[in-house]
Design an enzyme around this catalytic site. Sequence first.
Site, PDB file in Angstrom:
ATOM      1  N   LYS A  20      37.636  39.134  34.342  1.00 35.79           N
ATOM      2  CA  LYS A  20      38.894  39.565  34.945  1.00 35.79           C
ATOM      3  C   LYS A  20      39.707  40.286  33.878  1.00 35.79           C
ATOM      4  O   LYS A  20      40.075  39.697  32.871  1.00 35.79           O
ATOM      5  CB  LYS A  20      39.685  38.390  35.514  1.00 35.79           C
ATOM      6  CG  LYS A  20      40.899  38.836  36.311  1.00 35.79           C
ATOM      7  CD  LYS A  20      41.641  37.649  36.914  1.00 35.79           C
ATOM      8  CE  LYS A  20      42.714  38.132  37.883  1.00 35.79           C
ATOM      9  NZ  LYS A  20      43.657  39.099  37.256  1.00 35.79           N
ATOM     10  N   ASP A  22      42.969  42.289  32.430  1.00 32.93           N
ATOM     11  CA  ASP A  22      44.423  42.211  32.576  1.00 32.93           C
ATOM     12  C   ASP A  22      45.009  43.593  32.323  1.00 32.93           C
ATOM     13  O   ASP A  22      45.473  43.899  31.232  1.00 32.93           O
ATOM     14  CB  ASP A  22      44.982  41.183  31.583  1.00 32.93           C
ATOM     15  CG  ASP A  22      46.445  40.871  31.860  1.00 32.93           C
ATOM     16  OD1 ASP A  22      46.938  41.262  32.933  1.00 32.93           O
ATOM     17  OD2 ASP A  22      47.083  40.236  31.004  1.00 32.93           O
ATOM     18  N   GLU A 153      41.578  36.357  30.751  1.00 28.41           N
ATOM     19  CA  GLU A 153      42.405  35.939  31.878  1.00 28.41           C
ATOM     20  C   GLU A 153      41.608  35.116  32.886  1.00 28.41           C
ATOM     21  O   GLU A 153      42.165  34.285  33.593  1.00 28.41           O
ATOM     22  CB  GLU A 153      43.011  37.162  32.569  1.00 28.41           C
ATOM     23  CG  GLU A 153      44.088  36.788  33.572  1.00 28.41           C
ATOM     24  CD  GLU A 153      44.685  37.989  34.281  1.00 28.41           C
ATOM     25  OE1 GLU A 153      45.606  37.798  35.088  1.00 28.41           O
ATOM     26  OE2 GLU A 153      44.220  39.110  34.040  1.00 28.41           O
TER      27      GLU A 153
END
Length: 298
Positions: A20, A22, A153
């Site tokens: 993931k 950011d 993240e």
Amino acid sequence: MKATLTDRRFSDPQWIFERKLDGVRCVAVRDDDAVRLRSRNDLSLDDRYPELPPALAAQAARHYVLDGEVVAFDGARTSFARLAARGRRFTAVYLYAFDLLWLDGQDLRALPLLTRKDLLRQAIDFADPLRYTEHRTTDGEAFYREACAQGWEGLIAKRADSPYASARSRDWLKLKCEQGQELVIGGFTAPQGTRRHLGALLLGHHDDGRLRYAGKVGTGFDRATLADLAERLAARRVSSPPFADPERLPRTPGITWVRPDLVAAVAFTEWTAGGMLRHPRFLGLREDKPAAEVVRER
């Protein structure tokens, strides 16, 4: 296509797992020599990231649409704060592509995800600032633990055979290591001590069309960010609070209310039972999401 937040941590051969990132979501459209970058709310990103269109225009494929995330790094970690501050200082950015929606006249959105990712790798020559988003197909729990240990993240889990849908979907899931989301700025407190411009931002989210107060954030700012926020907020001052639940608002003197159309990215440890943020930290302003769409993620 948008992912749904989940607290599941799982492995499944029918799913893939990606890091993931950011950053700022970006759809890149190339039509012959014209390249357009668009945010998730269809704002132009061309001028914000001028190094990306030339790299996209240099590809052999003449007509394509790809989906990805523009990121900046702080060490080995992607940093939304550094990306948000790019207008005030030079920061290298990269476009991590993870999906291909269109290629040479063919709409690919109905194809399985893994097929689209294979076509993406074949269509694009990945060299900085363009990068391919790698994925794993096994052991999602171990990958999640590794992600959190490295300060990422979190992960995005995607159903391997899923088509691309222009909506929020449970075929894509967010597995976060640290809680965080966008929240609307509805006011700010006066600065204390040696701090200038403002003290803390008062934040909220929409619930049935009404802005609900969720707490305040007073950390995560540097001097340049405080000055920039003060300038933006000064133009938005209003006489009364925009929140629908005034009984929850702080009684701090010297609060300035503002028109609730600025969106802040905020990290925090958890939601309290009363629906308030615990230990929030400001990351930056998000200009790629309308304030009216900000709701509490569950």
